[in-house]
Design a protein around this motif. Structure first.
Motif, PDB file in Angstrom:
ATOM      1  N   LEU A 154     -12.274  -7.449  -2.107  1.00  0.00           N
ATOM      2  CA  LEU A 154     -11.759  -7.895  -3.404  1.00  0.00           C
ATOM      3  C   LEU A 154     -11.273  -6.732  -4.266  1.00  0.00           C
ATOM      4  O   LEU A 154     -10.499  -6.942  -5.199  1.00  0.00           O
ATOM      5  CB  LEU A 154     -12.834  -8.686  -4.149  1.00  0.00           C
ATOM      6  N   CYS A 155     -11.722  -5.519  -3.949  1.00  0.00           N
ATOM      7  CA  CYS A 155     -11.202  -4.348  -4.670  1.00  0.00           C
ATOM      8  C   CYS A 155      -9.694  -4.198  -4.484  1.00  0.00           C
ATOM      9  O   CYS A 155      -9.018  -3.536  -5.286  1.00  0.00           O
ATOM     10  CB  CYS A 155     -11.914  -3.078  -4.196  1.00  0.00           C
ATOM     11  N   VAL A 191      -7.534  -6.303  -5.069  1.00  0.00           N
ATOM     12  CA  VAL A 191      -6.786  -7.008  -6.119  1.00  0.00           C
ATOM     13  C   VAL A 191      -6.241  -6.037  -7.154  1.00  0.00           C
ATOM     14  O   VAL A 191      -5.332  -6.386  -7.918  1.00  0.00           O
ATOM     15  CB  VAL A 191      -7.638  -8.087  -6.818  1.00  0.00           C
ATOM     16  N   PHE A 192      -6.775  -4.815  -7.207  1.00  0.00           N
ATOM     17  CA  PHE A 192      -6.271  -3.820  -8.153  1.00  0.00           C
ATOM     18  C   PHE A 192      -5.003  -3.142  -7.647  1.00  0.00           C
ATOM     19  O   PHE A 192      -4.436  -2.299  -8.344  1.00  0.00           O
ATOM     20  CB  PHE A 192      -7.342  -2.758  -8.421  1.00  0.00           C
ATOM     21  N   ALA A 193      -4.569  -3.494  -6.439  1.00  0.00           N
ATOM     22  CA  ALA A 193      -3.390  -2.854  -5.851  1.00  0.00           C
ATOM     23  C   ALA A 193      -2.121  -3.288  -6.569  1.00  0.00           C
ATOM     24  O   ALA A 193      -2.029  -4.388  -7.120  1.00  0.00           O
ATOM     25  CB  ALA A 193      -3.293  -3.197  -4.366  1.00  0.00           C
ATOM     26  N   ASP A 194      -1.129  -2.408  -6.578  1.00  0.00           N
ATOM     27  CA  ASP A 194       0.189  -2.730  -7.134  1.00  0.00           C
ATOM     28  C   ASP A 194       0.955  -3.678  -6.220  1.00  0.00           C
ATOM     29  O   ASP A 194       1.639  -4.588  -6.682  1.00  0.00           O
ATOM     30  CB  ASP A 194       1.006  -1.446  -7.339  1.00  0.00           C
ATOM     31  N   LEU A 195       0.871  -3.443  -4.906  1.00  0.00           N
ATOM     32  CA  LEU A 195       1.589  -4.289  -3.950  1.00  0.00           C
ATOM     33  C   LEU A 195       0.948  -5.671  -3.906  1.00  0.00           C
ATOM     34  O   LEU A 195      -0.252  -5.805  -3.640  1.00  0.00           O
ATOM     35  CB  LEU A 195       1.555  -3.675  -2.553  1.00  0.00           C
ATOM     36  N   ASN A 196       1.744  -6.698  -4.154  1.00  0.00           N
ATOM     37  CA  ASN A 196       1.208  -8.059  -4.138  1.00  0.00           C
ATOM     38  C   ASN A 196       0.654  -8.431  -2.766  1.00  0.00           C
ATOM     39  O   ASN A 196      -0.336  -9.161  -2.661  1.00  0.00           O
ATOM     40  CB  ASN A 196       2.300  -9.058  -4.539  1.00  0.00           C
ATOM     41  N   SER A 197       1.289  -7.938  -1.704  1.00  0.00           N
ATOM     42  CA  SER A 197       0.814  -8.258  -0.358  1.00  0.00           C
ATOM     43  C   SER A 197      -0.568  -7.674  -0.115  1.00  0.00           C
ATOM     44  O   SER A 197      -1.414  -8.289   0.540  1.00  0.00           O
ATOM     45  CB  SER A 197       1.794  -7.727   0.686  1.00  0.00           C
ATOM     46  N   THR A 198      -0.813  -6.472  -0.659  1.00  0.00           N
ATOM     47  CA  THR A 198      -2.131  -5.851  -0.530  1.00  0.00           C
ATOM     48  C   THR A 198      -3.134  -6.527  -1.450  1.00  0.00           C
ATOM     49  O   THR A 198      -4.266  -6.825  -1.060  1.00  0.00           O
ATOM     50  CB  THR A 198      -2.052  -4.351  -0.853  1.00  0.00           C
ATOM     51  N   ALA A 199      -2.714  -6.781  -2.697  1.00  0.00           N
ATOM     52  CA  ALA A 199      -3.612  -7.401  -3.675  1.00  0.00           C
ATOM     53  C   ALA A 199      -4.055  -8.790  -3.227  1.00  0.00           C
ATOM     54  O   ALA A 199      -5.201  -9.192  -3.443  1.00  0.00           O
ATOM     55  CB  ALA A 199      -2.920  -7.479  -5.036  1.00  0.00           C
ATOM     56  N   SER A 200      -3.155  -9.533  -2.603  1.00  0.00           N
ATOM     57  CA  SER A 200      -3.495 -10.893  -2.184  1.00  0.00           C
ATOM     58  C   SER A 200      -4.321 -10.909  -0.911  1.00  0.00           C
ATOM     59  O   SER A 200      -5.064 -11.865  -0.655  1.00  0.00           O
ATOM     60  CB  SER A 200      -2.215 -11.710  -1.966  1.00  0.00           C
ATOM     61  N   HIS A 208       0.314   4.778  -4.478  1.00  0.00           N
ATOM     62  CA  HIS A 208      -0.517   4.593  -5.683  1.00  0.00           C
ATOM     63  C   HIS A 208      -1.797   3.845  -5.351  1.00  0.00           C
ATOM     64  O   HIS A 208      -2.888   4.203  -5.815  1.00  0.00           O
ATOM     65  CB  HIS A 208       0.287   3.827  -6.738  1.00  0.00           C
ATOM     66  N   ASP A 209      -1.675   2.802  -4.535  1.00  0.00           N
ATOM     67  CA  ASP A 209      -2.847   1.999  -4.168  1.00  0.00           C
ATOM     68  C   ASP A 209      -3.864   2.828  -3.394  1.00  0.00           C
ATOM     69  O   ASP A 209      -5.079   2.661  -3.566  1.00  0.00           O
ATOM     70  CB  ASP A 209      -2.411   0.778  -3.344  1.00  0.00           C
ATOM     71  N   ASN A 210      -3.380   3.715  -2.515  1.00  0.00           N
ATOM     72  CA  ASN A 210      -4.301   4.572  -1.763  1.00  0.00           C
ATOM     73  C   ASN A 210      -5.162   5.413  -2.709  1.00  0.00           C
ATOM     74  O   ASN A 210      -6.377   5.546  -2.520  1.00  0.00           O
ATOM     75  CB  ASN A 210      -3.523   5.502  -0.825  1.00  0.00           C
ATOM     76  N   ARG A 211      -4.516   5.972  -3.734  1.00  0.00           N
ATOM     77  CA  ARG A 211      -5.248   6.838  -4.668  1.00  0.00           C
ATOM     78  C   ARG A 211      -6.189   6.050  -5.567  1.00  0.00           C
ATOM     79  O   ARG A 211      -7.235   6.561  -5.981  1.00  0.00           O
ATOM     80  CB  ARG A 211      -4.253   7.620  -5.533  1.00  0.00           C
ATOM     81  N   LEU A 212      -5.849   4.800  -5.861  1.00  0.00           N
ATOM     82  CA  LEU A 212      -6.653   4.009  -6.793  1.00  0.00           C
ATOM     83  C   LEU A 212      -7.784   3.255  -6.106  1.00  0.00           C
ATOM     84  O   LEU A 212      -8.939   3.287  -6.556  1.00  0.00           O
ATOM     85  CB  LEU A 212      -5.748   3.004  -7.530  1.00  0.00           C
ATOM     86  N   ILE A 213      -7.466   2.561  -5.007  1.00  0.00           N
ATOM     87  CA  ILE A 213      -8.420   1.617  -4.421  1.00  0.00           C
ATOM     88  C   ILE A 213      -9.547   2.317  -3.683  1.00  0.00           C
ATOM     89  O   ILE A 213     -10.707   1.884  -3.742  1.00  0.00           O
ATOM     90  CB  ILE A 213      -7.696   0.646  -3.467  1.00  0.00           C
ATOM     91  N   LEU A 225     -15.447   2.906  -2.817  1.00  0.00           N
ATOM     92  CA  LEU A 225     -16.616   3.758  -2.630  1.00  0.00           C
ATOM     93  C   LEU A 225     -17.682   3.492  -3.690  1.00  0.00           C
ATOM     94  O   LEU A 225     -18.872   3.368  -3.387  1.00  0.00           O
ATOM     95  CB  LEU A 225     -16.201   5.229  -2.670  1.00  0.00           C
ATOM     96  N   VAL A 226     -17.260   3.397  -4.938  1.00  0.00           N
ATOM     97  CA  VAL A 226     -18.212   3.165  -6.035  1.00  0.00           C
ATOM     98  C   VAL A 226     -18.871   1.796  -5.894  1.00  0.00           C
ATOM     99  O   VAL A 226     -20.096   1.655  -6.038  1.00  0.00           O
ATOM    100  CB  VAL A 226     -17.506   3.294  -7.400  1.00  0.00           C
ATOM    101  N   VAL A 227     -18.059   0.763  -5.615  1.00  0.00           N
ATOM    102  CA  VAL A 227     -18.594  -0.593  -5.527  1.00  0.00           C
ATOM    103  C   VAL A 227     -19.590  -0.724  -4.374  1.00  0.00           C
ATOM    104  O   VAL A 227     -20.683  -1.286  -4.535  1.00  0.00           O
ATOM    105  CB  VAL A 227     -17.443  -1.613  -5.369  1.00  0.00           C
ATOM    106  N   VAL A 228     -19.239  -0.207  -3.203  1.00  0.00           N
ATOM    107  CA  VAL A 228     -20.137  -0.300  -2.054  1.00  0.00           C
ATOM    108  C   VAL A 228     -21.419   0.484  -2.314  1.00  0.00           C
ATOM    109  O   VAL A 228     -22.526   0.044  -1.960  1.00  0.00           O
ATOM    110  CB  VAL A 228     -19.434   0.188  -0.777  1.00  0.00           C
ATOM    111  N   PHE A 229     -21.302   1.645  -2.949  1.00  0.00           N
ATOM    112  CA  PHE A 229     -22.489   2.433  -3.279  1.00  0.00           C
ATOM    113  C   PHE A 229     -23.426   1.649  -4.200  1.00  0.00           C
ATOM    114  O   PHE A 229     -24.650   1.628  -3.985  1.00  0.00           O
ATOM    115  CB  PHE A 229     -22.071   3.740  -3.945  1.00  0.00           C
ATOM    116  N   LEU A 230     -22.880   0.987  -5.218  1.00  0.00           N
ATOM    117  CA  LEU A 230     -23.717   0.217  -6.143  1.00  0.00           C
ATOM    118  C   LEU A 230     -24.423  -0.936  -5.422  1.00  0.00           C
ATOM    119  O   LEU A 230     -25.591  -1.233  -5.708  1.00  0.00           O
ATOM    120  CB  LEU A 230     -22.866  -0.312  -7.300  1.00  0.00           C
TER     121      LEU A 230
END
Length: 721
Positions: free
Chosen positions: A310-311, A313-322, A528-533, A538-543
């Motif tokens: 679900l992380c 969904v923060f992607a710019d590319l709609n195909s990746t986000a969906s 951009h998505d590579n740098r953001l997601i 990593l943070v979400v899985v760690f939590l």
């Protein structure tokens, strides 16, 4: 809390409720399965629809929507005769154009042929050159238009065009966007069924070897198949009513994930159920205890995968986000199926399903003396040396990352075979013909459009700009032909040069879009998505791990091992892509997809192991608990890893390089996780650090935190009369 868990687990698999669960799930499968059969109606495989609205090419498309129908699909029919096309060939092209104009979906303007272009030129109207200087290649140009969501109809009409476009001694190809859409659809025709058959076949074989039973495999496979059917139904509802973008790529990965993850969950549950059958004479009670003890690990595993996906969904590319929501739906539905339907079926059929080695009440647990027990015994004397050497080997494998080229693939490089539309494109380029369906579209203020047009005309490699056409609100536009592959680095350079040139026209508010710009903007969004997601995942899985293990050090070490495994898997994969498989590179989105799958799925096996370690630590301490956990879960986790690796490797049978590379990388990463990271590296760290692994928790420091330690494996519980 433990008592409540046992009550819930017992109610799901009671003598009466097991039948209720079976009926409810079958009814849901029927309804959602019917909806899933209509998924093709809502899929969108158009690359331009994947871009965010903020992309420059998207803004150009919005401005041109009043002049250019966004549903137009430019298509070519390319004709080639060695030695030159004859006048009779050109006349035949004209005759065929009249027939092509009657094909379903071809716009009312009909088809432009070389003769038609000559007539336009004679009348002083601009027209593209449709025949090469050497006379060997010519093409006709037209648009398909089926309205919103009509891309799925292109292949059928393209087949009709191919039947018409036949001349003795002349080779013909359907190219342009319509040709590409048709070729990709035909390349994948029947491939989904083939993929499912291969995947199920491989999984069944592994289950036969794992269970050593000719019948037990039927239940996990049946449940995985039903979970996939229900997942497709839920995805259809989201695509239909929530505007979720779904394409062929997401459906293929969904099927793989449902089968692979479902079989993994089944392996863990069945293994725990088999343990409990040796301790409990009543199979309903045995399943209640198995669910009570296995479900937390299953839920944590599924939650990690689903939330990690679900992380996206923060992607710019709609195909990746969906893709994230699509696959998260598959994981959640599969989990629910495996902790409801599978337990119900297992208690319905009874112990005979394990034939010929039925786990009888009071029999010994074989894992205590199995392969993984021996592996643990070999690690125990010198755990620090083991984890240091293992880490070093994995770091060396990471060096292959320097050979990973994720700058993108041309249209030809993105498929594993030869397709007509690519051949047509190459043929035109070799004979100096510009593809009139591939253009850069430039929009600017009308009072500055001439300066913008002059600036674009200076860009080396672009065709001559067309005359200016006015738009509403004081804007105007023109276009320039691009004669190179739409997804090639050369095309990207032309877009960048054109954008730089139009910026020099001060105050023009110029924008550059069109086909090549769509692909470039997709690459920019993917970077951009590579740098953001990746950091978000990593943070979400760690939590999640912190909440699950109630510690900080153990989650940090587990995350480090999974990232190390990811780097090693990608490093080895990069070498395989270049030197063994002969791929030209990777899609810009490949590192992100590989990372999300490998981290989310790789952490799965660590969750299976570490939840058992924590459970055993309460009674035996961390070091002994780690060895017990390894011996107990080693076989099932290895089998689960083999299943998941095999299912993702099945993606390699598809004709798209991106999916083939993703399948290889994930399969390799999963095998590293199960065979080396989980069994050797994590176990060695546990043995070396001992109780410190749970810092800052006080577990294994003389103050047990679990009020209800599990019953020892030797305790036997007879059935109550």
């Amino acid at each position: 809390m433990n008592a409540m868990h046992r009550q819930i687990a017992g109610k799901l698999t009671g003598p009466v409720t097991k039948w209720v669960v079976l009926v409810v799930v079958l009814l849901l499968t029927g309804g959602l399965g019917f909806l899933g059969s209509k998924l093709a109606d809502v899929k969108d495989n158009q690359a331009s629809s994947w871009l965010p609205g903020s992309a420059e090419s998207s803004r150009v498309a919005d401005e041109l929507s009043t002049d250019l129908d966004p549903n137009d699909i430019p298509t070519l029919v390319v004709y080639h005769r060695e030695g030159g096309l004859t006048p009779a060939d050109l006349d035949a092209m004209d005759a065929q154009a009249a027939k092509i104009a009657q094909v379903e979906g071809v716009t009312a303007t009909g088809v432009l042929t070389p003769h038609g272009a000559e007539a336009l030129a004679a009348a002083g109207k601009p027209a593209p050159r449709l025949i090469s200087e050497d006379g060997e290649v010519a093409y006709s140009f037209f648009n398909f238009n089926f309205g919103d969501g009509g891309w799925a109809k292109v292949p059928a009409s393209a087949k009709d065009v191919r039947k018409i476009a036949k001349i003795d001694g002349v080779t013909t190809y359907v190219g342009g966007f319509g040709g590409q859409a048709s070729d990709f659809a035909e390349s994948f025709e029947g491939s989904h069924v083939q993929l499912l058959m291969i995947t199920f076949g491989v999984v069944i074989l592994i289950l036969l070897l794992t269970y050593r039973s000719p019948i037990l495999w039927i239940l996990p496979i049946l449940c995985a198949a039903l979970a996939y059917m229900m997942s497709r139904g839920v995805v259809y509802l989201l695509a239909k009513y929530v505007d979720l973008t779904v394409n062929d790529q997401s459906e293929y990965i969904l099927s793989i994930l449902c089968i692979g993850a479902g079989t993994d969950y089944a392996l863990l549950l069945v293994a725990r159920y088999r343990e409990e059958l040796r301790r409990h004479e009543d199979r309903h009670e045995a399943m209640a205890f198995a669910l009570h003890r296995a479900t937390p690990a299953l839920i944590a595993s599924a939650a990690t995968v689903a939330v990690g996906l679900l992380c996206l969904v923060f992607a710019d590319l709609n195909s990746t986000a969906s893709l994230g929501p699509v696959l998260a739906v598959g994981v959640v539905v599969t989990l629910l199926t495996m902790i409801t339907l599978l337990p119900a079926l297992l208690v319905i059929v009874g112990r005979w399903i394990f034939w010929p080695k039925r786990p009888s009440f009071g029999s010994d647990e074989p894992t205590a003396h199995g392969l993984w027990a021996r592996v643990g015994a070999r690690i125990a004397p010198r755990p620090r040396a083991v984890w240091v050497v293992t880490t070093g080997v994995l770091l060396i494998a990471c060096l292959g990352l320097f050979r990973l080229d994720a700058t993108g693939l041309t249209t030809e490089e993105s498929v594993t075979g030869e397709i007509d539309s690519v051949t047509a494109q190459k043929l035109m380029a070799e004979h100096g013909l510009a593809d009139s369906s591939v253009t850069l579209q430039v929009v600017a203020d009308a009072d500055r459009i001439d300066a913008v047009r002059t600036a674009v005309g200076t860009v080396d490699g672009l065709g001559a700009p067309t005359p200016v056409r006015p738009l509403a609100d004081g804007r105007a536009w023109f276009e320039s032909a691009v004669s190179v592959d739409i997804a090639s680095p050369t095309a990207f350079r032309l877009v960048e040069d054109a954008r730089a040139a139009v910026r020099e026209a001060d105050g023009a508010h110029a924008l550059v879009g069109g086909g090549p710009a769509v692909y470039l903007d997709s690459k920019i969004a993917a970077d951009h998505d590579n740098r953001l997601i990746i950091p978000i995942v990593l943070v979400v899985v760690f939590l999640i791990l912190v909440l699950l293990l109630r510690a900080l050090l153990a989650p940090l070490l587990l995350m480090a091992t999974v990232v190390l495994s990811f780097g090693a898997a990608l490093g080895i994969s990069a070498l395989l892509f270049e030197y063994v498989l002969g791929f030209a590179g990777s899609d810009p989105g490949f590192p992100l997809f590989a990372f999300v799958f490998l981290v989310a799925l790789g952490i799965d096996y660590n969750i299976f192991l570490m939840t058992r370690v924590r459970e055993e630590t309460v009674t035996h301490g961390t070091r002994k608990g780690s060895l017990i956990a390894l011996s107990s879960t080693g076989g099932v986790i290895t089998s689960a890893g083999l299943v998941l690796a095999a299912t993702f490797l099945a993606l390699g049978t598809l004709p798209l390089v991106f999916l083939a590379e993703l399948g290889v990388a994930v399969a390799l990463g999963v095998l590293l996780d199960t065979m080396i990271v989980r069994s050797v590296l994590v176990t060695a760290l546990n043995l070396d650090l001992g109780g410190r692994i749970w810092w800052p928790s006080k577990l294994d420091r003389g103050t047990p935190s679990a009020p209800e330690p599990p019953a020892p494996a030797t305790e036997k519980v007879p059935a109550l009369d």
